[in-house]
Each structure stands twice: as structure tokens, then as C-alpha cells.
Design a protein around this motif. Structure first.
Motif, PDB file in Angstrom:
ATOM      1  N   TYR A  47      -7.962   1.654  -4.466  1.00  0.00           N
ATOM      2  CA  TYR A  47      -7.951   2.113  -3.073  1.00  0.00           C
ATOM      3  C   TYR A  47      -9.354   2.517  -2.609  1.00  0.00           C
ATOM      4  CZ  TYR A  47      -2.845   2.196  -3.164  1.00  0.00           C
ATOM      5  OH  TYR A  47      -1.517   1.842  -3.246  1.00  0.00           O
TER       6      TYR A  47
ATOM      7  N   ASN B 195       0.859  -1.186   0.000  1.00  0.00           N
ATOM      8  CA  ASN B 195       0.000   0.000   0.000  1.00  0.00           C
ATOM      9  C   ASN B 195       0.897   1.239   0.000  1.00  0.00           C
ATOM     10  OD1 ASN B 195      -1.749   2.179   0.576  1.00  0.00           O
ATOM     11  ND2 ASN B 195      -3.122   0.858   1.722  1.00  0.00           N
ATOM     12  N   GLU B 196       0.795   2.045  -1.049  1.00  0.00           N
ATOM     13  CA  GLU B 196       1.641   3.231  -1.183  1.00  0.00           C
ATOM     14  C   GLU B 196       0.959   4.514  -0.702  1.00  0.00           C
ATOM     15  OE1 GLU B 196       2.518   2.942  -5.430  1.00  0.00           O
ATOM     16  OE2 GLU B 196       4.571   2.444  -4.905  1.00  0.00           O
ATOM     17  N   GLU B 197      -0.321   4.416  -0.343  1.00  0.00           N
ATOM     18  CA  GLU B 197      -1.066   5.603   0.084  1.00  0.00           C
ATOM     19  C   GLU B 197      -0.936   5.817   1.593  1.00  0.00           C
ATOM     20  OE1 GLU B 197      -2.823   7.757  -2.062  1.00  0.00           O
ATOM     21  OE2 GLU B 197      -1.653   6.587  -3.503  1.00  0.00           O
ATOM     22  N   ASP B 198      -1.084   7.071   2.019  1.00  0.00           N
ATOM     23  CA  ASP B 198      -0.980   7.403   3.439  1.00  0.00           C
ATOM     24  C   ASP B 198      -2.326   7.398   4.148  1.00  0.00           C
ATOM     25  OD1 ASP B 198       1.779   7.804   3.229  1.00  0.00           O
ATOM     26  OD2 ASP B 198       1.506   9.889   2.593  1.00  0.00           O
TER      27      ASP B 198
ATOM     28  N   THR C  31      -6.006  -0.370   0.374  1.00  0.00           N
ATOM     29  CA  THR C  31      -6.237  -1.113  -0.862  1.00  0.00           C
ATOM     30  C   THR C  31      -7.415  -2.062  -0.631  1.00  0.00           C
ATOM     31  OG1 THR C  31      -3.930  -1.008  -1.567  1.00  0.00           O
ATOM     32  CG2 THR C  31      -5.273  -2.777  -2.486  1.00  0.00           C
TER      33      THR C  31
ATOM     34  N   LYS D 197      -9.166   5.737  -5.987  1.00  0.00           N
ATOM     35  CA  LYS D 197      -7.996   5.799  -6.851  1.00  0.00           C
ATOM     36  C   LYS D 197      -7.595   4.403  -7.317  1.00  0.00           C
ATOM     37  CE  LYS D 197      -3.103   7.139  -6.866  1.00  0.00           C
ATOM     38  NZ  LYS D 197      -2.007   7.745  -6.053  1.00  0.00           N
TER      39      LYS D 197
ATOM     40  N   ASP E 188     -10.376   5.244  -1.528  1.00  0.00           N
ATOM     41  CA  ASP E 188     -10.785   6.589  -1.939  1.00  0.00           C
ATOM     42  C   ASP E 188     -11.135   6.650  -3.424  1.00  0.00           C
ATOM     43  OD1 ASP E 188      -8.306   6.319  -3.070  1.00  0.00           O
ATOM     44  OD2 ASP E 188      -7.391   8.050  -2.084  1.00  0.00           O
TER      45      ASP E 188
ATOM     46  N   PRO F 166      -2.462   1.387   5.062  1.00  0.00           N
ATOM     47  CA  PRO F 166      -1.242   2.139   4.737  1.00  0.00           C
ATOM     48  C   PRO F 166      -0.036   1.585   5.490  1.00  0.00           C
ATOM     49  CG  PRO F 166      -3.068   3.642   5.063  1.00  0.00           C
ATOM     50  CD  PRO F 166      -3.571   2.287   5.456  1.00  0.00           C
TER      51      PRO F 166
END
Length: 246
Positions: free
Chosen positions: A150, A55-58, A62, A154, A152, A122
Motif C-alpha cells: 500500500y 483494496n482493504e484499506e480505508d 494499493t 504496509k 502507506d 480504497p
């Protein structure tokens, strides 16, 4: 004394920034959807592919992962390992050219696996294991395009292939298919010497990216420590010279 403290503080800051910069770069370099091991022998049988999804999001989790299997060089006998909290939907596609095997003619193969229902928070990752009956022996590599969605809304498309010797921003997972060894019969069934070699190679290649990241981090710390030591030496030498002058 104040000059000494100032010099040491500056050296310490350089050390921390150098190490942090290299560790951050290593983290970014390894934060892609990847397949492990990264290589298998052509025509290998009864193996497992692991798709690692970080997971690259803060601020988002996912919630959906789609893995697309090539149908021009199909992977036969695909089975999905049950994953806690996740459901897997497998899509089959009719092959343009049926494949003749020892077990009969194959007319369709798995083209997509969609994982839903779970969450990758995250800073975490998930491994999705897929078993196969046989890999193709008429190509040098397999590209597994993937989509990562994700919470959100995305979606990151891991579908790009290298061009001009440079790694793309969102590379697709690639499995290299190597030539069979002279002492291999082409079948790497469980328990055979060929499979043992493949397993050992798999463990080595699966940990190579992590080893690289750790190596970069250690290198940064070493450079920083050497810089700090040099600063201390310079200060002490200056103080010693000043004492002799007095």
C-alpha cells in the motif's frame, strides 16, 4: 399508539442491524486476493488466469502487487496482459528438473510477476490477467502466493495455506486442478468442446463468491422483513384483543 410506534421502531432497527451485519460479514469474507477461475483441468492449455486484488484499506491505495508462481510444478508459456496504468516485470527461474515437451526441453519458467505504477483506491479492486500455454498435470492444485503493498508502506502477505480445515487470515490464491474427463484428450485448446466446458465452468466459479455474498445479504434482509412482519402482527393482535376486552 406510542407503544405501537416503539415496537415498530425496535423491529425496524433489528432488521437493519441483521441485514447490515450479514452484508458486512460477506464483504470481509470475499476481500482476499483470489484467482479466477478457481479450477482448471490438469494439463489444460491456452487459458487465462485472473488475479483479483481488492483494496482493504480505508486511507491508502494499493501501489504494488507481486504474484509468485510455483516452480516445483511450473506453469509454462506465461504471458502478461497489458494493464492500463500498470507495468509488469516478469522474473524467470531455472528449473531444478528440466521438463520435456513436444516443443523441446524447458529449462526455466516464470516464478514471479510484479505489477507497479498503478493504483487501486480504497473500495476498489483490479483484475490482472495472465495467459498460460500449459498447466502441469502432476499435481492437484497450484498455490500462487502474493504480496500487496500500500501507499502507506504496509504490505499484506497473502501466503498462508489452510490448516486443520480452517481458512487462514491471509490465504494464498489457490487453483484446483481437476482430473481430465473421459472424453477429453488432455488438450483444451481454444474452440474445442473441452475448452467450451472449461470456459463455462470458469464463468460459474468466478462468480460463485459474489453469488454467496449476495445470497447472505438477501438472507439477512428476508430474516429482517419476517421479524418486522411478526412484530406488526403482534401489535395488531394486541390491539384487537384490547378492543374486544373493552
Amino acid at each position: 399508539m406510542s407503544r405501537t410506534r416503539t415496537t415498530l421502531r425496535r423491529a425496524g432497527a433489528v432488521t437493519a442491524l441483521t441485514a447490515a451485519g450479514l452484508l458486512a460479514a460477506a464483504g470481509v469474507a470475499s476481500a482476499h486476493v483470489t484467482v479466477h477461475p478457481d479450477s482448471y483441468a490438469k494439463g489444460a492449455t491456452d487459458g487465462v488466469l485472473t488475479f483479483r486484488v481488492p483494496n482493504e484499506e480505508d486511507t491508502a491505495s494499493t501501489t504494488k502487487v507481486q504474484v509468485f508462481l510455483p516452480t516445483d510444478h511450473p506453469v509454462l508459456g506465461v504471458l502478461v496482459h497489458p494493464q492500463d496504468g500498470w507495468s509488469a516485470q516478469v522474473t524467470n527461474t531455472k528449473l531444478k528438473t528440466p521438463l520435456k515437451t513436444d516443443d523441446g526441453t524447458i529449462t526455466d519458467a516464470v516464478s514471479e510477476i510484479t505489477f507497479t505504477g498503478g493504483k487501486i483506491a480504497p473500495g476498489q479492486y483490479e483484475d490482472f490477467n495472465v495467459a498460460f500455454g500449459q498447466l502441469p498435470d502432476d499435481t492437484d492444485q497450484l498455490t500462487f502466493k502474493a504480496l500487496q503493498t500500500y501507499s502507506d508502506g504496509k504490505t499484506v502477505r497473502w501466503i498462508e495455506t489452510p490448516s486443520g480445515g480452517q481458512e487462514p487470515e491471509n490465504p494464498a490464491p489457490v487453483l484446483k486442478l481437476t482430473a481430465k474427463g473421459a472424453d477429453e484428450s488432455g488438450s483444451t485448446s481454444t474452440g474445442s468442446p473441452a475448452n467450451s466446458k472449461s470456459s463455462a465452468s470458469a464463468k460459474s466459479t468466478a462468480s460463485s463468491s459474489d453469488s454467496t455474498a449476495r445470497g447472505l445479504g438477501i438472507a439477512g434482509l428476508v430474516v429482517g422483513v419476517l421479524g418486522l412482519a411478526a412484530a406488526v402482527f403482534t401489535v395488531l393482535r394486541g390491539r384487537s384483543t384490547g378492543s374486544r376486552a373493552e
